[in-house]
Each structure stands twice: as structure tokens, then as C-alpha cells.
Design an enzyme around this catalytic site. Structure first.
Site, PDB file in Angstrom:
ATOM      1  N   SER A   1      -2.733  -7.553   3.083  1.00 59.24           N
ATOM      2  CA  SER A   1      -2.980  -7.471   4.529  1.00 59.24           C
ATOM      3  C   SER A   1      -3.287  -8.869   5.075  1.00 59.24           C
ATOM      4  O   SER A   1      -2.868  -9.211   6.184  1.00 59.24           O
ATOM      5  CB  SER A   1      -4.153  -6.542   4.816  1.00 59.24           C
TER       6      SER A   1
ATOM      7  N   LYS B   1     -16.618  -7.289   6.360  1.00 59.27           N
ATOM      8  CA  LYS B   1     -15.364  -7.925   6.771  1.00 59.27           C
ATOM      9  C   LYS B   1     -15.196  -7.780   8.277  1.00 59.27           C
ATOM     10  O   LYS B   1     -15.652  -6.784   8.848  1.00 59.27           O
ATOM     11  CB  LYS B   1     -14.175  -7.242   6.086  1.00 59.27           C
TER      12      LYS B   1
ATOM     13  N   HIS C   1       0.840  -1.207   0.000  1.00 56.29           N
ATOM     14  CA  HIS C   1       0.000   0.000   0.000  1.00 56.29           C
ATOM     15  C   HIS C   1       0.877   1.260   0.000  1.00 56.29           C
ATOM     16  O   HIS C   1       0.590   2.226  -0.709  1.00 56.29           O
ATOM     17  CB  HIS C   1      -0.879   0.056   1.261  1.00 56.29           C
TER      18      HIS C   1
ATOM     19  N   ARG D   1      -2.098  -6.184  -8.337  1.00 56.20           N
ATOM     20  CA  ARG D   1      -0.957  -7.071  -8.103  1.00 56.20           C
ATOM     21  C   ARG D   1      -0.838  -8.142  -9.182  1.00 56.20           C
ATOM     22  O   ARG D   1       0.234  -8.456  -9.645  1.00 56.20           O
ATOM     23  CB  ARG D   1      -1.085  -7.772  -6.747  1.00 56.20           C
TER      24      ARG D   1
HETATM   25  P1  ADP Z   1      -9.757  -3.763  -0.238  1.00 58.66           P
HETATM   26  O1  ADP Z   1     -10.343  -4.523   0.910  1.00 58.66           O
HETATM   27  O2  ADP Z   1     -10.562  -2.559  -0.629  1.00 58.66           O
HETATM   28  O3  ADP Z   1      -9.319  -4.584  -1.407  1.00 58.66           O
HETATM   29  P2  ADP Z   1      -7.022  -3.485   0.597  1.00 58.66           P
HETATM   30  O4  ADP Z   1      -6.590  -2.731   1.789  1.00 58.66           O
HETATM   31  O5  ADP Z   1      -6.807  -4.958   0.601  1.00 58.66           O
HETATM   32  O6  ADP Z   1      -8.501  -3.065   0.394  1.00 58.66           O
HETATM   33  O7  ADP Z   1      -6.336  -2.896  -0.702  1.00 58.66           O
HETATM   34  C1  ADP Z   1      -6.526  -1.568  -1.088  1.00 58.66           C
HETATM   35  C2  ADP Z   1      -5.959  -1.392  -2.475  1.00 58.66           C
HETATM   36  O8  ADP Z   1      -4.563  -1.599  -2.438  1.00 58.66           O
HETATM   37  C3  ADP Z   1      -6.494  -2.370  -3.530  1.00 58.66           C
HETATM   38  O9  ADP Z   1      -6.567  -1.696  -4.764  1.00 58.66           O
HETATM   39  C4  ADP Z   1      -5.429  -3.424  -3.596  1.00 58.66           C
HETATM   40  O10 ADP Z   1      -5.401  -4.085  -4.851  1.00 58.66           O
HETATM   41  C5  ADP Z   1      -4.197  -2.584  -3.380  1.00 58.66           C
HETATM   42  N1  ADP Z   1      -3.089  -3.356  -2.843  1.00 58.66           N
HETATM   43  C6  ADP Z   1      -3.083  -4.164  -1.768  1.00 58.66           C
HETATM   44  N2  ADP Z   1      -1.891  -4.738  -1.587  1.00 58.66           N
HETATM   45  C7  ADP Z   1      -1.102  -4.289  -2.606  1.00 58.66           C
HETATM   46  C8  ADP Z   1       0.240  -4.535  -3.014  1.00 58.66           C
HETATM   47  N3  ADP Z   1       1.012  -5.398  -2.376  1.00 58.66           N
HETATM   48  N4  ADP Z   1       0.692  -3.879  -4.095  1.00 58.66           N
HETATM   49  C9  ADP Z   1      -0.106  -3.037  -4.783  1.00 58.66           C
HETATM   50  N5  ADP Z   1      -1.380  -2.779  -4.465  1.00 58.66           N
HETATM   51  C10 ADP Z   1      -1.875  -3.385  -3.400  1.00 58.66           C
END
Ligand code: ADP
Length: 169
Positions: free
Chosen positions: A129, A41, A17, A90
Site C-alpha cells: 500500500s 499509523k 492483497h 512477500r
Molecule cells: P499491515 O499494516 O497489518 O501490515 P497491510 O495492509 O500492509 O497491513 O498488509 C496486510 C497483510 O497483507 C500483511 O500480511 C502483508 O504482508 C500482506 N501483503 C501486503 N502486500 C502484499 C503483497 N503484495 N503480496 C502478498 N501479501 C501482501
């Protein structure tokens, strides 16, 4: 003035992130990172805790602001008068879901909210996460996944939830 929102759960914020935050902050004059309170969630961290952690990791980037919202991203975007959402990609597996959400947001907002995608840096392509929480729940090392301030917070939670893996640490 170009303004974008980076929405997500950030439960917790990872280096993946942070990489997207840094890169998006270079592309836009203003970037609002928004913790969306998703009741579907069961998060490890409360919305307030996630906001605080995001503020800590972005404190040195002056054009990044952190907020939270309970409701549709489109409604939040209208509220702060911002019509660009940033999402990270990703792998192909992200694409299908993200494409659907992007289409939905554009459609229900009457074409007002657009989504742009930033591809993950290779070294963080495996990172989510959920992976961080899974590793930490078994007492594993998450130093390559999150900054030290976030690691401390995750370990504090895991000590309570999974004490059997933290008794000698
Ligand atoms: P959500 O529950 O909305 O998917 P996340 O916190 O998991 O929220 O992710 C928020 C955003 O960050 C999403 O667009 C996700 O694809 C992106 N994201 C999460 N991890 C990574 C990573 N390792 N590299 C690039 N983007 C990421």
C-alpha cells in the site's frame, strides 16, 4: 467448518492483497477480511472507506466477508470465534516482523490464535500500500498495482493532497 481472518491495514487494498484473499478463500469455508484500526499509523483512507473498497473488490467471492475492528486481533478473533489468522509474506524482510507478531498473538491468546502464511505471487512481491501511495503522490501510474475502482479513489485523494502533480490529468 474452517474459518480464517485476514487482518491488515489495507490502506488501500492492492492486487497483492486481492491475490491473498482469493487464494485464502479457496482454502477456507469462510474468510473474514478485517481492517484493523491502527491508531499508530496515519492512514490515507478512513476505516469505513477501506472497508467499502475491500467489499467492492471481493463482491464476487461469496465466502469472503469484510469487517473492521479497533483493538487486538486476538480479541476480535475470540469475538467471532475464529482461531486462524492469515498473513501474506512477500520477502525475508516481512518474515522477521510477521514471525514476531505471530508469536505474540499465539502467546497472548494462550495458544488459541494461530497464524498461517501465504507467500506472495511473484508478480506482486514488490507491491505494498505504501508503494501505491508513494507512486500516486507524484502523479505516477498505479494501474498495475490496484484495480480501476481503487485507482479512482486513490487519485481522488491525491488530487487534493498533491494537486501540483494532477493539474493536467
Ligand atoms: P499491515 O499494516 O497489518 O501490515 P497491510 O495492509 O500492509 O497491513 O498488509 C496486510 C497483510 O497483507 C500483511 O500480511 C502483508 O504482508 C500482506 N501483503 C501486503 N502486500 C502484499 C503483497 N503484495 N503480496 C502478498 N501479501 C501482501
Amino acid at each position: 467448518m474452517k474459518h480464517a481472518i485476514y487482518p491488515g491495514s489495507f490502506d488501500p487494498v492492492t492486487y497483492g492483497h486481492i491475490d491473498i484473499i482469493k487464494r485464502a478463500a479457496k482454502m477456507f469455508d469462510d474468510l473474514t477480511v478485517c481492517v484493523l484500526d491502527n491508531k499508530a499509523k496515519t492512514p490515507l483512507f478512513s476505516v469505513d472507506e477501506r472497508v467499502k473498497m475491500l467489499r467492492k473488490v471481493s463482491e464476487n467471492i461469496p465466502n469472503v466477508h469484510v469487517d473492521s475492528y479497533y483493538g487486538l486481533l486476538m480479541d476480535y478473533a475470540r469475538k467471532i470465534d475464529c482461531h486462524i489468522a492469515v498473513r501474506g509474506l512477500r520477502a525475508v524482510t516481512d518474515f522477521e516482523y510477521e514471525l514476531q507478531i505471530a508469536h505474540a498473538n499465539r502467546t497472548i491468546s494462550g495458544g488459541w490464535l494461530d497464524t498461517i502464511f501465504i507467500t506472495s505471487s511473484m508478480e506482486y512481491a514488490y507491491l505494498s500500500s505504501s508503494v501505491v501511495k508513494e507512486i500516486a503522490s507524484f502523479g505516477g501510474d498505479i494501474t498495475l498495482c490496484v484495480p480501476p475502482v481503487i485507482e479512482e479513489e486513490v487519485i481522488a485523494k491525491m488530487r487534493v493532497l498533491h494537486p501540483e502533480f494532477y493539474s493536467n490529468k
